[in-house]
Design a protein around this motif. Structure first.
Motif, PDB file in Angstrom:
ATOM      1  N   HIS A 292      -7.445   6.355  -1.704  1.00  0.00           N
ATOM      2  CA  HIS A 292      -5.990   6.522  -1.847  1.00  0.00           C
ATOM      3  C   HIS A 292      -5.360   5.158  -2.122  1.00  0.00           C
ATOM      4  CE1 HIS A 292      -6.147  10.649  -0.322  1.00  0.00           C
ATOM      5  NE2 HIS A 292      -6.801  10.234   0.734  1.00  0.00           N
ATOM      6  N   PRO A 293      -5.246   4.749  -3.370  1.00  0.00           N
ATOM      7  CA  PRO A 293      -4.640   3.435  -3.655  1.00  0.00           C
ATOM      8  C   PRO A 293      -3.215   3.283  -3.145  1.00  0.00           C
ATOM      9  CG  PRO A 293      -5.801   4.297  -5.577  1.00  0.00           C
ATOM     10  CD  PRO A 293      -5.757   5.411  -4.576  1.00  0.00           C
ATOM     11  N   ASP A 294      -2.546   4.413  -2.888  1.00  0.00           N
ATOM     12  CA  ASP A 294      -1.171   4.362  -2.392  1.00  0.00           C
ATOM     13  C   ASP A 294      -1.083   4.493  -0.879  1.00  0.00           C
ATOM     14  OD1 ASP A 294      -2.073   6.981  -2.342  1.00  0.00           O
ATOM     15  OD2 ASP A 294      -0.119   7.853  -2.853  1.00  0.00           O
ATOM     16  N   ALA A 295      -2.190   4.276  -0.168  1.00  0.00           N
ATOM     17  CA  ALA A 295      -2.225   4.488   1.284  1.00  0.00           C
ATOM     18  C   ALA A 295      -1.533   3.363   2.045  1.00  0.00           C
ATOM     19  CB  ALA A 295      -3.663   4.614   1.757  1.00  0.00           C
TER      20      ALA A 295
ATOM     21  N   LYS B 128       1.601   0.903   1.000  1.00  0.00           N
ATOM     22  CA  LYS B 128       2.738   1.426   0.265  1.00  0.00           C
ATOM     23  C   LYS B 128       3.957   1.610   1.181  1.00  0.00           C
ATOM     24  CE  LYS B 128       4.325   5.331  -2.500  1.00  0.00           C
ATOM     25  NZ  LYS B 128       4.008   6.665  -3.058  1.00  0.00           N
ATOM     26  N   GLY B 129       5.079   1.090   0.749  1.00  0.00           N
ATOM     27  CA  GLY B 129       6.319   1.289   1.477  1.00  0.00           C
ATOM     28  C   GLY B 129       6.489   0.442   2.716  1.00  0.00           C
TER      29      GLY B 129
ATOM     30  N   ILE C  84      10.161  -0.615   9.013  1.00  0.00           N
ATOM     31  CA  ILE C  84       9.062  -1.252   8.276  1.00  0.00           C
ATOM     32  C   ILE C  84       9.282  -1.281   6.775  1.00  0.00           C
ATOM     33  CG2 ILE C  84       7.370  -0.614  10.042  1.00  0.00           C
ATOM     34  CD1 ILE C  84       6.424   1.611   8.081  1.00  0.00           C
ATOM     35  N   LYS C  85      10.294  -0.580   6.273  1.00  0.00           N
ATOM     36  CA  LYS C  85      10.477  -0.474   4.828  1.00  0.00           C
ATOM     37  C   LYS C  85      10.978  -1.780   4.246  1.00  0.00           C
ATOM     38  CE  LYS C  85       9.322   3.810   5.141  1.00  0.00           C
ATOM     39  NZ  LYS C  85       7.961   4.218   4.727  1.00  0.00           N
TER      40      LYS C  85
ATOM     41  N   THR D 261      10.752   9.389  -0.508  1.00  0.00           N
ATOM     42  CA  THR D 261      10.443   8.541  -1.649  1.00  0.00           C
ATOM     43  C   THR D 261       9.194   7.698  -1.479  1.00  0.00           C
ATOM     44  OG1 THR D 261      11.875   6.800  -0.768  1.00  0.00           O
ATOM     45  CG2 THR D 261      12.872   8.398  -2.275  1.00  0.00           C
ATOM     46  N   THR D 262       8.764   7.411  -0.268  1.00  0.00           N
ATOM     47  CA  THR D 262       7.643   6.494  -0.078  1.00  0.00           C
ATOM     48  C   THR D 262       6.569   7.077   0.824  1.00  0.00           C
ATOM     49  OG1 THR D 262       8.741   5.398   1.771  1.00  0.00           O
ATOM     50  CG2 THR D 262       9.127   4.484  -0.417  1.00  0.00           C
ATOM     51  N   SER D 263       6.478   8.398   0.935  1.00  0.00           N
ATOM     52  CA  SER D 263       5.417   8.973   1.750  1.00  0.00           C
ATOM     53  C   SER D 263       4.063   8.641   1.135  1.00  0.00           C
ATOM     54  CB  SER D 263       5.601  10.489   1.857  1.00  0.00           C
ATOM     55  OG  SER D 263       5.523  11.086   0.578  1.00  0.00           O
ATOM     56  N   SER D 264       3.071   8.497   1.985  1.00  0.00           N
ATOM     57  CA  SER D 264       1.750   8.091   1.515  1.00  0.00           C
ATOM     58  C   SER D 264       0.689   8.509   2.524  1.00  0.00           C
ATOM     59  CB  SER D 264       1.698   6.566   1.332  1.00  0.00           C
ATOM     60  OG  SER D 264       1.832   5.907   2.586  1.00  0.00           O
TER      61      SER D 264
END
Length: 456
Positions: free
Chosen positions: A264-267, A416-417, A454-455, A30-33
């Motif tokens: 990558h804004p989701d990095a 992210k995440g 870390i989540k 769900t939160t891979s980046s």
């Protein structure tokens, strides 16, 4: 099968804290980046955690404390030197498992011109580059240790040098991904010499890394920065020179972070280091007593003609290799010599580990003994005519056993995440690679320690 379900948790409080496998496994889908991994060689955790107290202006690194997760210290390898540590950071296993057991390869007769473990074929464990590639992701690297010939790298500018001559750049170009060096040099100007460990060299390589991120947009990128370590060796940890370089490296981190977030804004971005540092004043020449004991024989030119036992220096510690590892009489002779040296205050020996203890710490399996020096002392290179102890030319060193608190290194991560303001406490270096693998949506099934919580 998830890497977390097969990784071996350490029997420590930190490992128990990090063993929440079901949460991390769910996060994988769900939160891979994309991930940018930046290494600042020799960055002490206190320089970030206590920056204001130490008079350091490092806003980009301090940003991670509020916007991400961080460790108060990272317990590393035996020995706490650059190449073994960086390979643990990229594999999640100790040197005994991944095979990069020192900076320099074992070269008892000094025929390899001080060669280092540059070649990725020496890594015996799966890397993050491999895991990302297997997950269908693109990968990039600028100057990470032990990166020559990494087959799973889409874009590679490896670290290697020989002489500091301009031919070193030609060698890097030849060993880089086809066309990459020329394309980046066209946009960024001349690349840094392979042996250039100064801040100007780091800023040049960071410019190349930022351009690589902008033009190629790799999903996983590794970038290595050497200048802080260089200044800490020359002038000591916490010196004005080292602090000035760290502040310039903070600006580098800011530029690399901006480039990654634009691509990558989701990095997620992680900043790590390989070891800490202590101030030093004395150089120990362990070769001298081995020569005097007849364990090393020299020729007429003062070079090694033959050897039975050989010191293998690694900064604040020294591995001892035997020509015949199973020879009980030779082992006993070397043990007696080391015990004698340990009783001599001039030798500055803090501890001597034998094979069982070395294995327990995941250290060099080629070492019959491992000598840990006291803080302030460092191991010198081969010098047949030098005394046992003399003033050191270096003002700072690492490489001591990882039990020394001053050898703790740094881990910071945001994006992210990643939970904001999450204090992870003290962690094991082997936990970093599986954490990043999960962030990428992949795994490292052979990692020796569970991923970090870390989540959010």
């Amino acid at each position: 099968m998830s890497g977390l379900s097969t990784a071996k948790a350490m029997v420590t409080g930190v490992a128990l804290l990090c063993s929440a496998a079901p949460v991390a496994v769910l996060a994988q889908s769900t939160t891979s980046s994309p991930v940018l991994l930046i290494s600042i060689d020799g960055l002490r955790p206190g320089d970030v955690l206590e920056a204001e107290k130490r008079g350091l202006k490092i806003p980009n690194l301090r940003r991670f404390l509020k916007e991400g997760a961080y460790a108060t210290g990272v317990t590393g390898n035996l020995p706490t030197v650059t190449y073994p540590s960086h390979t643990t950071l990229i594999t999640g296993v100790a040197p005994a498992r991944h095979g990069i057991v020192s900076n320099n390869t074992f070269d008892p007769k000094q025929i390899n011109y001080g060669g280092w473990y540059w070649f990725a074929e020496d890594i015996k464990a799966q890397t993050l580059w491999d895991a990302a590639h297997q997950a269908g992701l693109s990968t990039g690297n600028v100057h990470w240790p032990v990166s020559v010939g990494v087959k799973s790298l889409t874009y590679n500018l490896p670290q290697i040098w020989r002489s500091g001559h301009s031919d070193d750049r030609k060698m890097i170009k030849a060993l880089s991904t086809d066309g990459l060096y020329d394309a980046l040099e066209h946009d960024c100007g001349a690349y840094a010499d392979g042996i250039d460990e100064g801040i100007d060299g780091d800023e040049t390589r960071a410019k190349f890394a930022a351009r690589l991120i902008e033009t190629k947009r790799p999903d996983f990128v590794t970038v290595y920065l050497a200048a802080l370590d260089h200044e800490e060796h020359l002038f000591g940890p916490g010196s004005a020179q080292a602090n000035a370089v760290l502040e310039r490296l903070d600006a580098v981190v800011g530029k690399l972070t901006s480039a990654e977030m634009a691509a990558h804004p989701d990095a997620a971005i992680a900043v790590v280091s390989d070891h800490g540092f202590v101030a030093t004043d004395t150089e120990i020449n362990l070769f001298r007593p081995f020569i005097d004991a007849g364990l090393i024989t020299l020729n007429a030119d003062g070079k090694v003609a033959s050897w039975e036992a050989m010191p293998w220096p690694s900064g604040g510690s020294i591995a001892i290799a035997l020509a015949r590892p199973d020879d009980a009489a030779l082992t006993a002779k070397v043990a007696a010599l080391l015990d004698q040296l340990a009783s001599n205050p001039e030798a500055r020996i803090a501890h001597i580990a034998a094979r069982a203890e070395i294995a327990k710490m995941g250290g060099n399996p080629q070492a019959a003994f491992f000598v840990d020096l006291k803080p302030g002392a460092l191991s010198g290179g081969f010098a047949a005519g030098a005394p046992l102890a003399r003033p050191s030319r270096y003002k700072g060193m690492h490489g001591y056993f990882p039990t020394m608190p001053e050898m703790r290194s740094t881990f910071l991560m945001m994006g992210k995440g990643v939970a904001k303001g999450r204090n992870l406490g003290e962690i094991d270096m082997r936990a970093i690679a599986p954490t990043l693998a999960l962030q990428l949506g992949s795994n490292l099934p052979d990692a020796q320690v569970a991923a970090l919580p870390i989540k959010p």
